[in-house]
Design an enzyme around this catalytic site. Sequence first.
Site, mmCIF file in Angstrom:
data_model
loop_
_atom_site.group_PDB
_atom_site.id
_atom_site.type_symbol
_atom_site.label_atom_id
_atom_site.label_comp_id
_atom_site.label_asym_id
_atom_site.label_seq_id
_atom_site.Cartn_x
_atom_site.Cartn_y
_atom_site.Cartn_z
ATOM 1 N N GLU A 298 51.016 11.003 -8.176
ATOM 2 C CA GLU A 298 49.792 11.663 -8.000
ATOM 3 C C GLU A 298 49.396 12.149 -9.272
ATOM 4 O O GLU A 298 50.485 12.593 -10.166
ATOM 5 C CB GLU A 298 50.092 12.909 -6.978
ATOM 6 C CG GLU A 298 49.920 12.391 -5.421
ATOM 7 C CD GLU A 298 49.947 13.724 -4.500
ATOM 8 O OE1 GLU A 298 49.016 14.188 -4.320
ATOM 9 O OE2 GLU A 298 51.148 14.056 -4.119
ATOM 10 N N LYS B 194 44.278 11.652 -2.768
ATOM 11 C CA LYS B 194 45.124 11.582 -3.590
ATOM 12 C C LYS B 194 46.593 11.086 -3.187
ATOM 13 O O LYS B 194 47.559 10.159 -3.333
ATOM 14 C CB LYS B 194 45.164 12.060 -5.013
ATOM 15 C CG LYS B 194 45.676 13.631 -5.051
ATOM 16 C CD LYS B 194 45.338 14.109 -6.434
ATOM 17 C CE LYS B 194 45.483 15.470 -6.323
ATOM 18 N NZ LYS B 194 44.224 16.317 -5.758
ATOM 19 N N THR B 195 46.972 12.101 -2.180
ATOM 20 C CA THR B 195 48.160 12.075 -1.452
ATOM 21 C C THR B 195 48.469 10.753 -0.726
ATOM 22 O O THR B 195 49.330 9.839 -0.827
ATOM 23 C CB THR B 195 48.522 13.164 -0.700
ATOM 24 O OG1 THR B 195 48.714 14.369 -1.798
ATOM 25 C CG2 THR B 195 50.033 13.231 -0.066
#
Length: 455
Positions: free
Chosen positions: A159, A116-117
């Site tokens: 995020e 996700k980052t």
Amino acid sequence: MRYKNVHFIGIGGSSMNGLAKILKQNGCRVSGSDNKASEITKHLQEMGIEVYIPNTGENIRSEHDLIVYTAAIRPDNPEFAAARERGIPMMERSVLLGEITRGYERTICVAGSHGKTTTTALLAGVTVNAGLDPTVHIGANVNSGINNRIGTTPYFILEACEYRDTFLQLTPYIGVILNVDADHMDFYGGMDGLIHSFAQFARRIRPEGVLLINRATQGYEKIIEGLPCRVVTFGEDADACRRNLHYFPENVVFDDNGRPIFDVMRNGEGVTRVALPLIGQCNMMNALACYAVSEQMGIEPDVIKRGLEAAKGVKRRFEYKGSFNGVDIIDDYAHHPTEVRACLAAARKRHKGRIVCIFQPHLYSRTRDLMEDFAQAFEESDMVLLLPIFAAREPFDPTVSSAMLGKRMSDYKDDVQCFEDFYTAEMYLRKKLIPNDLLITMGAGDVYLIGEHLL
């Protein structure tokens, strides 16, 4: 923002400092504290934010009208206790983030156990290059510098972390689920609980919005069941058309450095070919997710392609640090077996010599719950060095240790060594490393310091 004077407990944290900056730039008076000074706290001070080192009850003042803390802060923290005793309103970090994002009409929330980052960073880069001027909140340092950004449009890209259900504070316009994998089992109790949480996240997407989800996600059917929003899928199945994937890669090749080049397929038709400057299969899928979201935002294919091909990546994600006596040093944040495998697979695509991995397990609970998976995750490495577990937010647990992991790992690998401290491990590396080795410092703690010290 209804609060005027806000204090952050642990302001040096990756997400906390970003929220502090957002409030500061929105006219709030902001202060905070941390247990140690860092480049982050120094930067905050340069912005005019008061930062106190360390945490003490005296840092809490009567003029504060809100105290922000993270889920990792314990009730016996001196500032937490002082604020509660004085009756000052308190808010957990994720609640504040949710409150901030509700001021934006187009919130894009990127969730998933892994990736996700990087995906959020890719999306931030594409949208900034496309002129959408988004606000961005990423809980890591991004090489492009776009990790905390204040925009002027309705777009907010961030995020969405599943830890302790914090992403359930958000109300996305576009929600992204990259994958669901066993983690935080101390909180969720098992995969059923984790899948249920991701399903709840999907149900928080606005009815007129979109869920973009990897079709191979564990619990896919349960997550999408009964959703009022539109569902768009992506994946990498060779039989993608027959599985009704909206987006998938085709004609994939990797260059000599392990960087993927691939066609982006939409509804079975090629729309562009991307040469991604990031390494590995996992980053190809992150880029594909970014591409799909960007199209949902109305960005043209050639603009998305340029944004992806200009990506600079995220610090501590397969980050090249330098060379030591003919040994390249890579640092990676991998702290879950799936991430370990992905990191080492990417390394093997670009390096034909020995791969030496020094790994610092993160959390007693994760090491205990995923012991067998960790033991088998280092197949692509030639030598593994284990450091003591980085406890982070957890108290000492004598029932699990790196030595136990090493013993289990030795059933699968011949060269596994355990060390009680960084110094001894570094001295061992100095003796054992030879030219053309690749050294990977791996883990979510401070293992990167060993590579920096060697350099």
